[in-house]
Design an enzyme around this catalytic site. Structure first.
Site, PDB file in Angstrom:
ATOM      1  N   ASP A  38      13.135   7.563   8.909  1.00 58.13           N
ATOM      2  CA  ASP A  38      12.099   7.876   9.898  1.00 58.13           C
ATOM      3  C   ASP A  38      12.051   6.825  10.999  1.00 58.13           C
ATOM      4  O   ASP A  38      11.292   6.981  11.956  1.00 58.13           O
ATOM      5  CB  ASP A  38      10.726   7.960   9.203  1.00 58.13           C
ATOM      6  CG  ASP A  38       9.632   8.421  10.162  1.00 58.13           C
ATOM      7  OD1 ASP A  38       9.835   9.471  10.812  1.00 58.13           O
ATOM      8  OD2 ASP A  38       8.595   7.746  10.267  1.00 58.13           O
TER       9      ASP A  38
ATOM     10  N   HIS B  34      10.189   8.844  13.856  1.00 50.30           N
ATOM     11  CA  HIS B  34       9.061   7.949  13.525  1.00 50.30           C
ATOM     12  C   HIS B  34       7.769   8.778  13.426  1.00 50.30           C
ATOM     13  O   HIS B  34       6.784   8.526  14.125  1.00 50.30           O
ATOM     14  CB  HIS B  34       8.915   6.814  14.540  1.00 50.30           C
ATOM     15  CG  HIS B  34       8.196   5.627  13.951  1.00 50.30           C
ATOM     16  ND1 HIS B  34       8.591   4.344  14.134  1.00 50.30           N
ATOM     17  CD2 HIS B  34       7.113   5.555  13.134  1.00 50.30           C
ATOM     18  CE1 HIS B  34       7.780   3.522  13.489  1.00 50.30           C
ATOM     19  NE2 HIS B  34       6.869   4.258  12.854  1.00 50.30           N
TER      20      HIS B  34
ATOM     21  N   CYS C 227       8.887  -2.504   3.058  1.00 53.40           N
ATOM     22  CA  CYS C 227       8.454  -3.863   3.395  1.00 53.40           C
ATOM     23  C   CYS C 227       8.371  -3.995   4.923  1.00 53.40           C
ATOM     24  O   CYS C 227       8.912  -3.165   5.645  1.00 53.40           O
ATOM     25  CB  CYS C 227       9.393  -4.894   2.786  1.00 53.40           C
ATOM     26  SG  CYS C 227      11.103  -4.641   3.196  1.00 53.40           S
TER      27      CYS C 227
ATOM     28  N   ARG D  60      10.714   0.191   8.705  1.00 50.57           N
ATOM     29  CA  ARG D  60      11.094  -0.256  10.044  1.00 50.57           C
ATOM     30  C   ARG D  60      12.612  -0.198  10.200  1.00 50.57           C
ATOM     31  O   ARG D  60      13.356  -0.553   9.281  1.00 50.57           O
ATOM     32  CB  ARG D  60      10.621  -1.687  10.296  1.00 50.57           C
ATOM     33  CG  ARG D  60       9.158  -1.808  10.688  1.00 50.57           C
ATOM     34  CD  ARG D  60       8.866  -1.167  12.056  1.00 50.57           C
ATOM     35  NE  ARG D  60       7.466  -1.255  12.431  1.00 50.57           N
ATOM     36  CZ  ARG D  60       6.560  -0.314  12.204  1.00 50.57           C
ATOM     37  NH1 ARG D  60       6.888   0.796  11.567  1.00 50.57           N
ATOM     38  NH2 ARG D  60       5.314  -0.458  12.615  1.00 50.57           N
TER      39      ARG D  60
ATOM     40  N   THR E 115      11.376   4.537   5.619  1.00 52.00           N
ATOM     41  CA  THR E 115      10.251   4.957   6.476  1.00 52.00           C
ATOM     42  C   THR E 115       9.442   3.726   6.888  1.00 52.00           C
ATOM     43  O   THR E 115       8.299   3.859   7.307  1.00 52.00           O
ATOM     44  CB  THR E 115       9.328   5.962   5.748  1.00 52.00           C
ATOM     45  OG1 THR E 115       8.865   5.356   4.536  1.00 52.00           O
ATOM     46  CG2 THR E 115      10.021   7.271   5.452  1.00 52.00           C
TER      47      THR E 115
ATOM     48  N   ASP F 194       9.407  -7.004  -5.165  1.00 53.32           N
ATOM     49  CA  ASP F 194       8.412  -7.480  -4.189  1.00 53.32           C
ATOM     50  C   ASP F 194       8.135  -8.930  -4.562  1.00 53.32           C
ATOM     51  O   ASP F 194       7.934  -9.231  -5.748  1.00 53.32           O
ATOM     52  CB  ASP F 194       7.113  -6.632  -4.272  1.00 53.32           C
ATOM     53  CG  ASP F 194       6.177  -6.890  -3.097  1.00 53.32           C
ATOM     54  OD1 ASP F 194       5.844  -8.072  -2.832  1.00 53.32           O
ATOM     55  OD2 ASP F 194       5.758  -5.924  -2.441  1.00 53.32           O
TER      56      ASP F 194
ATOM     57  N   GLU G 117      14.675   1.950  18.237  1.00 58.06           N
ATOM     58  CA  GLU G 117      14.390   3.372  18.460  1.00 58.06           C
ATOM     59  C   GLU G 117      13.652   3.627  19.774  1.00 58.06           C
ATOM     60  O   GLU G 117      13.740   4.736  20.312  1.00 58.06           O
ATOM     61  CB  GLU G 117      13.585   3.947  17.290  1.00 58.06           C
ATOM     62  CG  GLU G 117      12.220   3.316  17.134  1.00 58.06           C
ATOM     63  CD  GLU G 117      11.534   3.678  15.820  1.00 58.06           C
ATOM     64  OE1 GLU G 117      12.221   3.918  14.817  1.00 58.06           O
ATOM     65  OE2 GLU G 117      10.301   3.709  15.822  1.00 58.06           O
TER      66      GLU G 117
ATOM     67  N   ASN H 126      13.073 -10.183   7.356  1.00 57.98           N
ATOM     68  CA  ASN H 126      13.565  -8.967   6.694  1.00 57.98           C
ATOM     69  C   ASN H 126      14.600  -8.212   7.522  1.00 57.98           C
ATOM     70  O   ASN H 126      15.060  -7.150   7.099  1.00 57.98           O
ATOM     71  CB  ASN H 126      12.391  -8.032   6.373  1.00 57.98           C
ATOM     72  CG  ASN H 126      11.577  -8.549   5.201  1.00 57.98           C
ATOM     73  OD1 ASN H 126      12.038  -9.393   4.446  1.00 57.98           O
ATOM     74  ND2 ASN H 126      10.363  -8.042   5.044  1.00 57.98           N
TER      75      ASN H 126
ATOM     76  N   LYS I  47       0.825  -1.217   0.000  1.00 57.22           N
ATOM     77  CA  LYS I  47       0.000   0.000   0.000  1.00 57.22           C
ATOM     78  C   LYS I  47       0.861   1.269   0.000  1.00 57.22           C
ATOM     79  O   LYS I  47       0.619   2.193  -0.782  1.00 57.22           O
ATOM     80  CB  LYS I  47      -0.935  -0.020   1.212  1.00 57.22           C
ATOM     81  CG  LYS I  47      -2.000  -1.125   1.116  1.00 57.22           C
ATOM     82  CD  LYS I  47      -2.926  -1.149   2.291  1.00 57.22           C
ATOM     83  CE  LYS I  47      -2.341  -1.778   3.536  1.00 57.22           C
ATOM     84  NZ  LYS I  47      -1.978  -3.193   3.444  1.00 57.22           N
ATOM     85  N   ILE I  48       1.865   1.330   0.879  1.00 59.17           N
ATOM     86  CA  ILE I  48       2.682   2.549   0.969  1.00 59.17           C
ATOM     87  C   ILE I  48       3.616   2.661  -0.241  1.00 59.17           C
ATOM     88  O   ILE I  48       3.718   3.719  -0.874  1.00 59.17           O
ATOM     89  CB  ILE I  48       3.469   2.578   2.302  1.00 59.17           C
ATOM     90  CG1 ILE I  48       2.485   2.698   3.467  1.00 59.17           C
ATOM     91  CG2 ILE I  48       4.473   3.734   2.318  1.00 59.17           C
ATOM     92  CD1 ILE I  48       3.083   2.520   4.846  1.00 59.17           C
TER      93      ILE I  48
HETATM   94  P1  NAI Z   1       1.777  -3.782   2.920  1.00 55.50           P
HETATM   95  O1  NAI Z   1       1.559  -5.052   3.645  1.00 55.50           O
HETATM   96  O2  NAI Z   1       0.656  -3.189   2.133  1.00 55.50           O
HETATM   97  O3  NAI Z   1       3.029  -3.942   1.924  1.00 55.50           O
HETATM   98  C1  NAI Z   1       4.222  -4.563   2.266  1.00 55.50           C
HETATM   99  C2  NAI Z   1       4.776  -5.193   0.994  1.00 55.50           C
HETATM  100  O4  NAI Z   1       6.109  -5.632   1.262  1.00 55.50           O
HETATM  101  C3  NAI Z   1       3.987  -6.413   0.498  1.00 55.50           C
HETATM  102  O5  NAI Z   1       3.620  -6.218  -0.856  1.00 55.50           O
HETATM  103  C4  NAI Z   1       4.965  -7.574   0.650  1.00 55.50           C
HETATM  104  O6  NAI Z   1       4.820  -8.566  -0.357  1.00 55.50           O
HETATM  105  C5  NAI Z   1       6.296  -6.845   0.538  1.00 55.50           C
HETATM  106  N1  NAI Z   1       7.459  -7.523   1.079  1.00 55.50           N
HETATM  107  C6  NAI Z   1       7.571  -8.334   2.168  1.00 55.50           C
HETATM  108  N2  NAI Z   1       8.857  -8.710   2.325  1.00 55.50           N
HETATM  109  C7  NAI Z   1       9.565  -8.138   1.317  1.00 55.50           C
HETATM  110  C8  NAI Z   1      10.927  -8.149   0.953  1.00 55.50           C
HETATM  111  N3  NAI Z   1      11.845  -8.809   1.661  1.00 55.50           N
HETATM  112  N4  NAI Z   1      11.304  -7.441  -0.133  1.00 55.50           N
HETATM  113  C9  NAI Z   1      10.392  -6.754  -0.856  1.00 55.50           C
HETATM  114  N5  NAI Z   1       9.089  -6.696  -0.559  1.00 55.50           N
HETATM  115  C10 NAI Z   1       8.686  -7.386   0.525  1.00 55.50           C
HETATM  116  O7  NAI Z   1       2.307  -2.746   4.009  1.00 55.50           O
HETATM  117  P2  NAI Z   1       2.283  -1.143   3.929  1.00 55.50           P
HETATM  118  O8  NAI Z   1       1.011  -0.622   4.467  1.00 55.50           O
HETATM  119  O9  NAI Z   1       2.704  -0.712   2.567  1.00 55.50           O
HETATM  120  O10 NAI Z   1       3.424  -0.782   4.996  1.00 55.50           O
HETATM  121  C11 NAI Z   1       4.776  -1.114   4.773  1.00 55.50           C
HETATM  122  C12 NAI Z   1       5.533  -0.933   6.076  1.00 55.50           C
HETATM  123  O11 NAI Z   1       5.593   0.463   6.398  1.00 55.50           O
HETATM  124  C13 NAI Z   1       4.806  -1.549   7.300  1.00 55.50           C
HETATM  125  O12 NAI Z   1       5.059  -2.897   7.428  1.00 55.50           O
HETATM  126  C14 NAI Z   1       5.325  -0.736   8.440  1.00 55.50           C
HETATM  127  O13 NAI Z   1       6.433  -1.431   8.982  1.00 55.50           O
HETATM  128  C15 NAI Z   1       5.773   0.573   7.790  1.00 55.50           C
HETATM  129  N6  NAI Z   1       5.034   1.724   8.299  1.00 55.50           N
HETATM  130  C16 NAI Z   1       5.724   2.782   8.802  1.00 55.50           C
HETATM  131  C17 NAI Z   1       5.064   3.888   9.308  1.00 55.50           C
HETATM  132  C18 NAI Z   1       5.788   5.080   9.832  1.00 55.50           C
HETATM  133  O14 NAI Z   1       5.182   5.924  10.519  1.00 55.50           O
HETATM  134  N7  NAI Z   1       7.066   5.249   9.553  1.00 55.50           N
HETATM  135  C19 NAI Z   1       3.604   3.917   9.361  1.00 55.50           C
HETATM  136  C20 NAI Z   1       2.961   2.785   8.732  1.00 55.50           C
HETATM  137  C21 NAI Z   1       3.673   1.726   8.251  1.00 55.50           C
END
Ligand code: NAI
Length: 316
Positions: free
Chosen positions: A238, A282, A185, A214, A212, A153, A243, A191, A133-134
């Site tokens: 971020d 963060h 991711c 983890r 941004t 991905d 942290e 990871n 999504k992000i």
């Molecule tokens: P999502 O679940 O929609 O997308 C994650 C994608 O990463 C999936 O398509 C998955 O197949 C892929 N993936 C998994 N392992 C991988 C790898 N080793 N290499 C490449 N792709 C891989 O999650 P979303 O919503 O996009 O969020 C992503 C991350 O952003 C979250 O898991 C969270 O840790 C982080 N996040 C950070 C925030 C912040 O304030 N800095 C706020 C919200 C989320």
């Protein structure tokens, strides 16, 4: 509104092994990512039935253990993926146009651009690791900026290929061919340190790193080395490994911290002081719109648990 006779108790601080007695009687815990919900903490909350985390990520929760103990975990799966993506691009453009040192200079009353030359993002290649999504929103904005987009991905998204010309490639190839690498991711065990010494060694000289997602995705000591070797020219971050410790440094003295944690804490501090690195605390999720969504979804998650009809349940 909750119509249940639940007693609500609020704490202004995160849950740690040191203050666990405060939550020992809880049936449901609502937390953010800085609370420690590892096995040793779960052991001390015998009546726990549910955890509602006010975040997308749930790597602060021992998911294997909650599953074994029948504890339901709900998250906020999407409160505004554009929010984190906008912050990611804000970091990129702040780095490329030297925004922070430029503003610092004018705040000192110096109106002079010498030494502040930046670089254009248009025409550069951005490598996206994780196109969920992000990542998809980062791609949308990067496309608008005229960047070439390559991505890795394990589950590619054909819509991104069709709409934004994304070229999917193996992980190693994305690292080798990107001018900017942006991580989106999850911070799963698998990871951890996907960017370490070995991976930095394969990147283009002068690459810019954005994270941004983890902190655990990057080995901070390897990043410092890559900056010092000139492999990485700039970084926008971020999220830092461990942290939570930076928020409450007295945690350094807790019996639960190991030597590795101290080393990571030192590396985080070194990165925070480096002028080539922009670090935000963060804060990528922290927009008015996203906060409203987080609160609304969390209330619904808790209501679902109390009604015996949980929603947004996290499955490993
Ligand atoms: P999502 O679940 O929609 O997308 C994650 C994608 O990463 C999936 O398509 C998955 O197949 C892929 N993936 C998994 N392992 C991988 C790898 N080793 N290499 C490449 N792709 C891989 O999650 P979303 O919503 O996009 O969020 C992503 C991350 O952003 C979250 O898991 C969270 O840790 C982080 N996040 C950070 C925030 C912040 O304030 N800095 C706020 C919200 C989320």
């Amino acid at each position: 509104m909750l119509e249940h006779k639940a007693e609500l108790v609020f704490w202004p601080h995160r849950l740690t092994p040191d203050n666990i007695q405060e939550a020992a009687a809880a049936n449901i815990i609502v937390s953010f990512i800085y609370s420690d919900l590892s096995q040793k903490v779960l052991d001390l909350i015998p009546n726990l039935k549910g955890i509602a985390t006010m975040s997308v990520g749930y790597d602060h929760i021992a998911i294997d253990e909650t599953a074994k103990r029948g504890i339901i975990v709900s998250n906020v799966p999407a409160y505004g993926p554009n929010t984190v993506a906008e912050h990611t691009i804000a970091l990129l453009l702040s780095l490329s146009r030297n925004i922070v040192p430029s503003v610092e200079r004018t705040r000192e009353g110096i109106y002079e651009y010498a030494g502040l030359t930046g670089w254009d993002v248009m025409g550069k290649t951005i490598g996206i690791i994780g196109t969920g999504k992000i990542g998809a929103h980062v791609i949308r904005i990067a496309w608008g900026l005229g960047m070439k987009i390559i991505a890795y991905d394990p589950k590619p998204n054909q819509t991104l290929v069709d709409h934004f010309g994304v070229e999917y490639a193996p992980f190693e190839s994305v690292l080798q061919n990107s001018d900017v690498i942006s991580l989106h991711c999850p911070g799963s065990k698998e990871n951890a340190h996907i960017l370490g010494k070995e991976q930095f060694a394969t990147m283009k000289k002068g690459v810019v790193i954005l994270n941004t997602a983890r902190g655990c995705l990057i080995d901070p000591q390897a990043l410092i080395e890559a900056l010092n070797q000139g492999i990485v020219s700039q970084a926008g971050i971020d999220v830092l490994e461990d942290e939570g410790m930076l928020k409450e440094e007295k945690q350094f003295f807790s019996e639960y911290f190991a030597l590795k944690d101290y080393q990571t804490g030192m590396a985080d501090h070194e990165l925070m002081r480096d002028p080539r690195v922009l670090i935000t605390p963060h804060n990528a999720f922290n927009s008015r719109e996203a906060l409203k969504n987080i609160l609304q979804t969390t209330v619904m998650n808790v209501e679902g648990m109390l009604n015996g009809d949980p929603i947004n349940v996290v499955v490993k």
